[in-house]
Design a protein around this motif. Structure first.
Motif, PDB file in Angstrom:
ATOM      1  N   GLU A 121      38.076  50.464  39.556  1.00  0.00           N
ATOM      2  CA  GLU A 121      39.172  51.109  40.258  1.00  0.00           C
ATOM      3  C   GLU A 121      40.494  50.608  39.683  1.00  0.00           C
ATOM      4  OE1 GLU A 121      38.740  50.288  44.363  1.00  0.00           O
ATOM      5  OE2 GLU A 121      36.861  51.400  44.586  1.00  0.00           O
ATOM      6  N   GLY A 122      41.535  51.402  39.881  1.00  0.00           N
ATOM      7  CA  GLY A 122      42.847  51.036  39.346  1.00  0.00           C
ATOM      8  C   GLY A 122      43.338  49.700  39.851  1.00  0.00           C
ATOM      9  N   ARG A 123      43.058  49.395  41.113  1.00  0.00           N
ATOM     10  CA  ARG A 123      43.507  48.117  41.687  1.00  0.00           C
ATOM     11  C   ARG A 123      42.804  46.946  41.020  1.00  0.00           C
ATOM     12  NH1 ARG A 123      41.534  45.100  45.910  1.00  0.00           N
ATOM     13  NH2 ARG A 123      43.015  43.707  46.956  1.00  0.00           N
ATOM     14  N   GLU A 124      41.514  47.111  40.718  1.00  0.00           N
ATOM     15  CA  GLU A 124      40.765  46.049  40.045  1.00  0.00           C
ATOM     16  C   GLU A 124      41.326  45.805  38.650  1.00  0.00           C
ATOM     17  OE1 GLU A 124      36.202  46.083  41.502  1.00  0.00           O
ATOM     18  OE2 GLU A 124      36.871  47.915  40.519  1.00  0.00           O
ATOM     19  N   ALA A 125      41.626  46.889  37.931  1.00  0.00           N
ATOM     20  CA  ALA A 125      42.192  46.747  36.592  1.00  0.00           C
ATOM     21  C   ALA A 125      43.527  46.020  36.642  1.00  0.00           C
ATOM     22  CB  ALA A 125      42.355  48.120  35.946  1.00  0.00           C
ATOM     23  N   GLU A 126      44.338  46.356  37.640  1.00  0.00           N
ATOM     24  CA  GLU A 126      45.632  45.690  37.804  1.00  0.00           C
ATOM     25  C   GLU A 126      45.457  44.197  38.039  1.00  0.00           C
ATOM     26  OE1 GLU A 126      49.699  45.052  38.178  1.00  0.00           O
ATOM     27  OE2 GLU A 126      48.774  46.964  37.647  1.00  0.00           O
ATOM     28  N   GLN A 127      44.487  43.809  38.870  1.00  0.00           N
ATOM     29  CA  GLN A 127      44.240  42.401  39.139  1.00  0.00           C
ATOM     30  C   GLN A 127      43.788  41.663  37.887  1.00  0.00           C
ATOM     31  OE1 GLN A 127      41.388  42.777  42.375  1.00  0.00           O
ATOM     32  NE2 GLN A 127      42.926  42.148  43.883  1.00  0.00           N
ATOM     33  N   PHE A 128      42.903  42.298  37.116  1.00  0.00           N
ATOM     34  CA  PHE A 128      42.452  41.693  35.870  1.00  0.00           C
ATOM     35  C   PHE A 128      43.617  41.478  34.918  1.00  0.00           C
ATOM     36  CE2 PHE A 128      37.987  42.611  36.822  1.00  0.00           C
ATOM     37  CZ  PHE A 128      37.360  41.535  36.224  1.00  0.00           C
ATOM     38  N   TYR A 211      44.074  34.214  42.421  1.00  0.00           N
ATOM     39  CA  TYR A 211      43.241  34.935  41.475  1.00  0.00           C
ATOM     40  C   TYR A 211      41.756  34.862  41.814  1.00  0.00           C
ATOM     41  CZ  TYR A 211      47.584  34.861  38.881  1.00  0.00           C
ATOM     42  OH  TYR A 211      48.897  35.020  38.524  1.00  0.00           O
ATOM     43  N   LEU A 212      41.425  34.339  42.991  1.00  0.00           N
ATOM     44  CA  LEU A 212      40.020  34.272  43.386  1.00  0.00           C
ATOM     45  C   LEU A 212      39.341  35.641  43.447  1.00  0.00           C
ATOM     46  CD1 LEU A 212      39.918  31.464  46.117  1.00  0.00           C
ATOM     47  CD2 LEU A 212      38.948  31.422  43.815  1.00  0.00           C
ATOM     48  N   PRO A 213      40.027  36.702  43.918  1.00  0.00           N
ATOM     49  CA  PRO A 213      39.368  38.016  43.903  1.00  0.00           C
ATOM     50  C   PRO A 213      38.913  38.437  42.509  1.00  0.00           C
ATOM     51  CG  PRO A 213      41.321  38.080  45.278  1.00  0.00           C
ATOM     52  CD  PRO A 213      41.357  36.769  44.565  1.00  0.00           C
ATOM     53  N   VAL A 214      39.699  38.081  41.499  1.00  0.00           N
ATOM     54  CA  VAL A 214      39.322  38.415  40.130  1.00  0.00           C
ATOM     55  C   VAL A 214      38.124  37.583  39.695  1.00  0.00           C
ATOM     56  CG1 VAL A 214      40.098  38.465  37.728  1.00  0.00           C
ATOM     57  CG2 VAL A 214      41.681  39.049  39.559  1.00  0.00           C
ATOM     58  N   MET A 215      38.196  36.270  39.960  1.00  0.00           N
ATOM     59  CA  MET A 215      37.144  35.369  39.515  1.00  0.00           C
ATOM     60  C   MET A 215      35.811  35.686  40.191  1.00  0.00           C
ATOM     61  SD  MET A 215      39.023  33.687  37.508  1.00  0.00           S
ATOM     62  CE  MET A 215      38.025  32.311  36.979  1.00  0.00           C
ATOM     63  N   ASN A 216      35.882  36.185  41.415  1.00  0.00           N
ATOM     64  CA  ASN A 216      34.656  36.439  42.176  1.00  0.00           C
ATOM     65  C   ASN A 216      34.173  37.884  42.087  1.00  0.00           C
ATOM     66  OD1 ASN A 216      34.504  33.785  43.107  1.00  0.00           O
ATOM     67  ND2 ASN A 216      35.883  34.209  44.812  1.00  0.00           N
ATOM     68  N   SER A 217      34.890  38.696  41.325  1.00  0.00           N
ATOM     69  CA  SER A 217      34.532  40.114  41.260  1.00  0.00           C
ATOM     70  C   SER A 217      33.215  40.312  40.521  1.00  0.00           C
ATOM     71  CB  SER A 217      35.637  40.916  40.570  1.00  0.00           C
ATOM     72  OG  SER A 217      35.642  40.611  39.196  1.00  0.00           O
ATOM     73  N   ALA A 252      30.241  31.539  27.179  1.00  0.00           N
ATOM     74  CA  ALA A 252      29.237  31.535  28.244  1.00  0.00           C
ATOM     75  C   ALA A 252      29.881  31.795  29.601  1.00  0.00           C
ATOM     76  CB  ALA A 252      28.488  30.211  28.252  1.00  0.00           C
ATOM     77  N   THR A 253      31.000  31.145  29.882  1.00  0.00           N
ATOM     78  CA  THR A 253      31.708  31.338  31.147  1.00  0.00           C
ATOM     79  C   THR A 253      33.133  30.852  31.010  1.00  0.00           C
ATOM     80  OG1 THR A 253      31.869  30.719  33.486  1.00  0.00           O
ATOM     81  CG2 THR A 253      30.847  29.129  31.997  1.00  0.00           C
ATOM     82  N   PHE A 254      34.048  31.562  31.650  1.00  0.00           N
ATOM     83  CA  PHE A 254      35.454  31.164  31.659  1.00  0.00           C
ATOM     84  C   PHE A 254      35.723  30.148  32.761  1.00  0.00           C
ATOM     85  CE2 PHE A 254      40.002  31.739  32.562  1.00  0.00           C
ATOM     86  CZ  PHE A 254      40.526  31.702  31.273  1.00  0.00           C
ATOM     87  N   LEU A 255      34.790  30.013  33.704  1.00  0.00           N
ATOM     88  CA  LEU A 255      35.026  29.167  34.870  1.00  0.00           C
ATOM     89  C   LEU A 255      34.978  27.678  34.545  1.00  0.00           C
ATOM     90  CD1 LEU A 255      32.888  31.055  37.533  1.00  0.00           C
ATOM     91  CD2 LEU A 255      35.354  31.145  37.210  1.00  0.00           C
TER      92      LEU A 255
END
Length: 405
Positions: A121-128, A211-217, A252-255
């Motif tokens: 969705e557009g909102r998800e792209a904006e958050q990323f 930025y937790l919504p992005v990390m947890n998406s 492997a992971t950005f976290l």
């Protein structure tokens, strides 16, 4: 989030691997650790820029102004890294940062390209985008003044690193720059900047609640679980097809802070440890200005301009046949940054304190040898094909759902 026990175990494994595959700079690391231990026992002096006078104040203002001017967007940052490497090729990190920053731009424009918008969705792209932009912005804002201050020191014939704290630079880097002035060890300086910048964004971005919504998406988790995150260096090859090959690593992971640092370490080893990659990267970068479109490196697969047929296409059909397009297939749309995203005002200050609280930070300053499987050209084609199939399935499902309704 990754806990400290796991991070400690992971860091130990990486150090053991480095000792086996080519541990470097052991004596210099011990010296930096000693200096850092002594420095951290002292209370740092206040670094208020308003207290600077004369030539120091003029230099501070000039560097701050230039950093702000170049920190406008991913394209200006990426270009600035390249230009300073041209002027000071001993700053290996500047070339590494230039190539990694190109990848940051590709990730940003992918969010407005031909594939990901069909699944997000557009909102998800904006958050990323905001997540990527903030990390990009903060790293440049911390690192670029260091590079300019070194350049000013070189021109003046004397170290001017006493000004680093006024730019909010960690004590860790102050010591490393002082050592670099004496040793001219480009590898050690590069490792230090990798360690510094990843620690710098750890709490400001990666662990920032904003930025937790992005990390947890789901998309972010899918990227890490499916190994879809590849950092690549396009390089000119006289022997292969396509002529621009891709060298790099899969993240492997950005976290994990340890994994991000190790990614930088491995990328540096490939870039400066494989002559065919280094020479090919320089040839390609010299003739290819950064626009953030993937058409910069593979124009046979990507186009920076959206075509009319794409705009009306609802269900997506895969277009790739290995590393090339199927006969009659349209190239994938990959827009330049300016067409995908407007410049972002970043009024929010970096915040936070000096990340370096222990001399143990110096333990990460080791190098490694380049891996044998550094050419990711075929792997990137497979990843792209996997994403195409996922997009085709998503659009097919959405189309059937709409027809039933």
């Amino acid at each position: 989030m990754w806990n400290s026990v796991y991070e400690g175990w992971l860091a130990l494994c990486k150090r053991v691997r480095a000792r086996v595959s080519g541990f470097s700079n052991a004596s210099e690391i011990r010296e930096i650790s000693r200096c850092l231990h002594e420095r951290l026992k002292k209370t740092p002096l206040p670094a208020d820029p308003s207290l600077l006078k004369g030539a120091d104040r003029a230099l501070y203002d000039r560097i701050l102004s230039e950093t702000r001017r170049q920190n406008r967007n991913n394209v200006t940052r990426t270009t600035a890294y390249w230009e300073i490497f041209q002027r000071a090729p001993e700053l290996h990190w500047a070339l590494l940062a230039h190539m990694v920053s190109r990848n940051g731009g590709y990730n940003m424009t992918d969010l407005r390209g031909d594939l990901l918008p069909r699944m997000m969705e557009g909102r998800e792209a904006e958050q990323f985008f905001q997540f990527l932009e903030r990390a990009n912005f903060l790293i440049f804002g911390d690192a670029y003044p260091q590079l300019l201050l070194y350049e000013a020191s070189r021109d003046a014939g004397k170290p001017l690193f006493h000004l680093l704290p006024y730019f909010g630079v960690s004590q860790f880097m102050s010591i490393v720059w002082e050592r670099f002035w004496e040793t001219n060890d480009s590898e050690l300086l590069t490792m230090a900047l990798v360690v510094n910048e990843q620690n710098y964004i750890e709490h400001r971005v990666v662990r920032n609640p904003k930025y937790l919504p992005v990390m947890n998406s789901f998309e972010f988790k899918a990227q890490t679980i499916l190994n879809l995150t590849q950092v690549v260096f396009p390089y000119q090859s006289p022997y292969d097809k396509p002529k621009v090959q891709l060298a790099g690593v899969t993240v492997a992971t950005f976290l994990s802070l340890t994994e991000r640092i190790d990614t930088g370490r491995r990328l540096y080893a490939i870039l400066f440890g494989k002559p065919e990659v280094y020479d090919g990267v320089l040839k390609w970068a010299e003739r290819t200005p950064h626009t953030a479109s993937r058409a910069d490196y593979w124009p046979h697969l990507y186009t920076p301009k959206r075509q009319e047929q794409e705009q009306s296409e609802q269900r997506y059909s895969p277009r790739l046949n290995g590393l090339f397009l199927k006969k009659g297939a349209l190239p994938l749309h990959s827009p330049p940054l300016g067409d995908a995203w407007p410049d972002v005002e970043n009024p929010e200050p970096p915040g936070g304190h000096d990340w370096c609280r222990s001399a143990d930070a110096a333990k990460e300053l080791y190098g490694t040898r380049p891996g044998k499987n550094f050419n990711l050209t075929a792997a990137c084609a497979k990843t792209l094909a996997m994403i195409e199939k996922a997009v085709a399935a998503e659009t097919w499902w959405d189309g059937n759902k709409q027809s039933r309704e």
